[in-house]
Every structure is written in C-alpha cells, then in structure tokens.
Design a protein around this motif. Sequence first.
Motif, mmCIF file in Angstrom:
data_model
loop_
_atom_site.group_PDB
_atom_site.id
_atom_site.type_symbol
_atom_site.label_atom_id
_atom_site.label_comp_id
_atom_site.label_asym_id
_atom_site.label_seq_id
_atom_site.Cartn_x
_atom_site.Cartn_y
_atom_site.Cartn_z
ATOM 1 N N GLY A 175 -10.116 -30.015 41.778
ATOM 2 C CA GLY A 175 -11.035 -28.920 41.481
ATOM 3 C C GLY A 175 -12.085 -29.314 40.461
ATOM 4 N N GLY A 176 -11.680 -30.098 39.442
ATOM 5 C CA GLY A 176 -12.654 -30.595 38.476
ATOM 6 C C GLY A 176 -13.665 -31.525 39.107
ATOM 7 N N TRP A 177 -13.190 -32.366 40.049
ATOM 8 C CA TRP A 177 -14.107 -33.232 40.785
ATOM 9 C C TRP A 177 -15.072 -32.406 41.635
ATOM 10 C CZ3 TRP A 177 -14.028 -33.304 46.199
ATOM 11 C CH2 TRP A 177 -14.861 -34.254 46.817
ATOM 12 N N LEU A 178 -14.591 -31.324 42.215
ATOM 13 C CA LEU A 178 -15.423 -30.511 43.099
ATOM 14 C C LEU A 178 -16.615 -29.913 42.358
ATOM 15 C CD1 LEU A 178 -15.573 -29.435 46.020
ATOM 16 C CD2 LEU A 178 -14.298 -27.422 45.230
ATOM 17 N N THR A 179 -16.373 -29.377 41.171
ATOM 18 C CA THR A 179 -17.476 -28.769 40.423
ATOM 19 C C THR A 179 -18.273 -29.815 39.642
ATOM 20 O OG1 THR A 179 -15.927 -28.284 38.615
ATOM 21 C CG2 THR A 179 -16.373 -26.522 40.184
ATOM 22 N N GLY A 180 -17.552 -30.730 38.962
ATOM 23 C CA GLY A 180 -18.252 -31.688 38.120
ATOM 24 C C GLY A 180 -19.074 -32.692 38.896
ATOM 25 N N VAL A 181 -18.531 -33.157 40.021
ATOM 26 C CA VAL A 181 -19.201 -34.210 40.788
ATOM 27 C C VAL A 181 -20.057 -33.629 41.900
ATOM 28 C CG1 VAL A 181 -18.833 -36.222 42.259
ATOM 29 C CG2 VAL A 181 -17.420 -35.893 40.214
ATOM 30 N N LYS A 182 -19.449 -32.832 42.750
ATOM 31 C CA LYS A 182 -20.140 -32.353 43.934
ATOM 32 C C LYS A 182 -21.174 -31.253 43.631
ATOM 33 C CE LYS A 182 -18.286 -35.068 46.909
ATOM 34 N NZ LYS A 182 -19.121 -36.095 47.580
ATOM 35 N N LEU A 183 -20.889 -30.405 42.675
ATOM 36 C CA LEU A 183 -21.807 -29.301 42.397
ATOM 37 C C LEU A 183 -22.791 -29.604 41.275
ATOM 38 C CD1 LEU A 183 -19.436 -26.194 42.716
ATOM 39 C CD2 LEU A 183 -20.946 -27.200 44.452
ATOM 40 N N LEU A 184 -22.331 -30.320 40.241
ATOM 41 C CA LEU A 184 -23.175 -30.535 39.069
ATOM 42 C C LEU A 184 -23.745 -31.940 38.976
ATOM 43 C CD1 LEU A 184 -21.033 -28.538 36.479
ATOM 44 C CD2 LEU A 184 -23.070 -27.781 37.713
ATOM 45 N N GLY A 185 -23.267 -32.869 39.782
ATOM 46 C CA GLY A 185 -23.918 -34.169 39.866
ATOM 47 C C GLY A 185 -23.367 -35.271 39.003
ATOM 48 N N ALA A 186 -22.148 -35.133 38.475
ATOM 49 C CA ALA A 186 -21.564 -36.234 37.709
ATOM 50 C C ALA A 186 -21.242 -37.394 38.641
ATOM 51 C CB ALA A 186 -20.307 -35.759 36.984
ATOM 52 N N GLU A 188 -19.204 -39.887 40.682
ATOM 53 C CA GLU A 188 -17.861 -39.786 41.265
ATOM 54 C C GLU A 188 -16.969 -40.955 40.852
ATOM 55 O OE1 GLU A 188 -15.754 -39.153 45.643
ATOM 56 O OE2 GLU A 188 -17.914 -39.504 45.478
ATOM 57 N N GLY A 189 -17.496 -42.162 40.894
ATOM 58 C CA GLY A 189 -16.702 -43.324 40.521
ATOM 59 C C GLY A 189 -16.264 -43.283 39.073
ATOM 60 N N VAL A 190 -17.186 -42.876 38.195
ATOM 61 C CA VAL A 190 -16.844 -42.773 36.767
ATOM 62 C C VAL A 190 -15.782 -41.707 36.553
ATOM 63 C CG1 VAL A 190 -17.744 -42.192 34.487
ATOM 64 C CG2 VAL A 190 -19.095 -43.628 36.032
ATOM 65 N N TYR A 191 -15.889 -40.606 37.275
ATOM 66 C CA TYR A 191 -14.929 -39.499 37.111
ATOM 67 C C TYR A 191 -13.508 -39.976 37.405
ATOM 68 C CZ TYR A 191 -12.525 -35.070 37.941
ATOM 69 O OH TYR A 191 -11.627 -34.027 37.909
ATOM 70 N N TRP A 192 -13.299 -40.588 38.573
ATOM 71 C CA TRP A 192 -11.946 -40.992 38.939
ATOM 72 C C TRP A 192 -11.477 -42.183 38.106
ATOM 73 C CZ3 TRP A 192 -9.304 -37.469 41.003
ATOM 74 C CH2 TRP A 192 -9.836 -36.592 41.948
ATOM 75 N N SER A 193 -12.414 -43.028 37.692
ATOM 76 C CA SER A 193 -12.030 -44.142 36.828
ATOM 77 C C SER A 193 -11.537 -43.641 35.479
ATOM 78 C CB SER A 193 -13.228 -45.082 36.639
ATOM 79 O OG SER A 193 -12.923 -46.114 35.725
ATOM 80 N N ARG A 194 -12.224 -42.631 34.931
ATOM 81 C CA ARG A 194 -11.797 -42.054 33.653
ATOM 82 C C ARG A 194 -10.450 -41.341 33.789
ATOM 83 N NH1 ARG A 194 -14.329 -44.116 29.183
ATOM 84 N NH2 ARG A 194 -16.580 -44.225 29.517
ATOM 85 N N VAL A 195 -10.249 -40.681 34.917
ATOM 86 C CA VAL A 195 -8.952 -40.025 35.138
ATOM 87 C C VAL A 195 -7.829 -41.048 35.112
ATOM 88 C CG1 VAL A 195 -7.546 -38.825 36.857
ATOM 89 C CG2 VAL A 195 -9.869 -38.053 36.413
ATOM 90 N N GLN A 196 -8.035 -42.162 35.780
ATOM 91 C CA GLN A 196 -6.996 -43.191 35.853
ATOM 92 C C GLN A 196 -6.785 -43.879 34.507
ATOM 93 O OE1 GLN A 196 -7.768 -46.159 38.810
ATOM 94 N NE2 GLN A 196 -5.883 -47.293 38.425
#
Length: 268
Positions: A175-186, A188-196
Amino acid sequence: MAEKAQETTFPIAGPVNVFKGLLDELGGMFLFFVESVVLIFAGWGQFSKSVRQIYFIGVQSVSVIALIGLFAGMVMGMQLYYALSTFGADGFLGTGVALSMVRELAPVLAAIMLAGRAGSAMTAEIGVMRISEQIDALTIMDINPKRYLVAPKMAACLISFPILTAFFNLIAMWGGWLTGVKLLGANEGVYWSRVQDSLDWADIEGGFIKALVFGVLVCTICCFEGYYTHTRSGHAGPEGVSQSTTSAVVKSCVIILAADYVLTSLLW
C-alpha cells in the motif's frame, strides 16, 4: 406521625479497595492464562477444536486484516512522502514505511482489529454458555470447561496473530508503494531497496514477539470476561453478556496499547 425520609447513601470505594480489586482481577487473569496454556497440551482431542478456532480467528480475519493493512500502508506512504519530500529525503520512504509497520503499526492494528472481531465473539460465545448454564453442565459431566472452551482458542490465537501480523506487513508495504511510487512519483527501485536494507532480523523478531503477547492478552481478557460473566458484569442474562463483551474489547484495546509501550521500551 410522618415518617422521616431515609437518605440514600452510595458507598465510595477507597483507593485501597480499588487497588485490591485490581490485583484480584490481574491475579485471576494470570491463573486463568496459565491453566489455559497448560490445557492446550492435555490431549490430541484438542487438535480438531484448535483447527476450527484457527479457521475462525485466522482465516476468516484475512479479508479484514488485508483491508486495514492496505489503507494503513497507503496513508503512511502518503504522509511520509509529503513529510520527507519537504527535506528532499523522499528516498527514505521505504525505510519509514517498513520500520513503522513492522515495529509498531502492524502488530498493534492487527491485534486491535482481531480483538474487535474475534475477541468479542469469544466473549459472547462463552458468556452465553455461562448464563444458559451450559458451562455448569460441562462441569457436571466431568468435562473441564476451560480445556473444552478456552484452550483451543488460546492455541489458535498464538498461531493466528503472528501470521496475520506478517500478512498485514506485506499488504501495508504494498500500500505504501502504491501511493508513494505509483501515485506520487517516488522511485520504485529506491523504495524497495530501502525496505530491504532497513529491516533487520531484530525488527522482524520484535514484531512477532509483540504479536504473540497481544494474542495472549486478547484471548485471556476476552475469555476471562465471558467465563465470569455471571459474577463480574453485575447483571444477569443478555445484558450481562453485552456488558462483558464491551468490557472485554475495551480492556483488550487499552492493554494492547499499554503493552506496546512496555515491549517497545524493552525490545529497542
């Protein structure tokens, strides 16, 4: 001669009596919990009952947990993105979502939702059996009511709460990926890399420990309130069951938040 009107007085419990009542309640719940856990291993007859309770508490709660986890992750992703982008640090969005969910929000929100859905049902079920004297009938037939009614629910909570918390985490991060990446433009690679990269085993382990503790607390409080409906609610019949159910859910939510503070202080 006119009779003198008698004044009605309402006794006020002093601090000592309140403290004594609290200790009595905590002690009763602790003994209730210990006996319930011991009775889980009383025999193979418990296995089928535990499976049915796992289905009720765990499987039938998946849709609720998924829905709450999705919207919690979406809200967290949106809020953190706006806050971090102010400082040019939106690359840490994945870190914020992952840590906040795994450490705090997932165990707490999942436990509160399960207390409202499954905990209230457990209290009502046992409370109805108490006021209809079915529990007394079990005792007369030499069947331990706690072994028959409470132990399978305790086993199911110990299994279901951690699994549902893990499922909540996965849905919330998506859900965080859906809003942060897909809706607001963060990114995607950085998002999942930071999660890991931001999650250590200590974080995941701490979240599971919280889920186990919350499962024990919810099951103990809800079953205890239902089991002693006739003596604790102050009312007989359906009104007593309704009051016990309300009391169980409210106490569970308060204790979950209090235990979360204590566990967070001890684990991190």
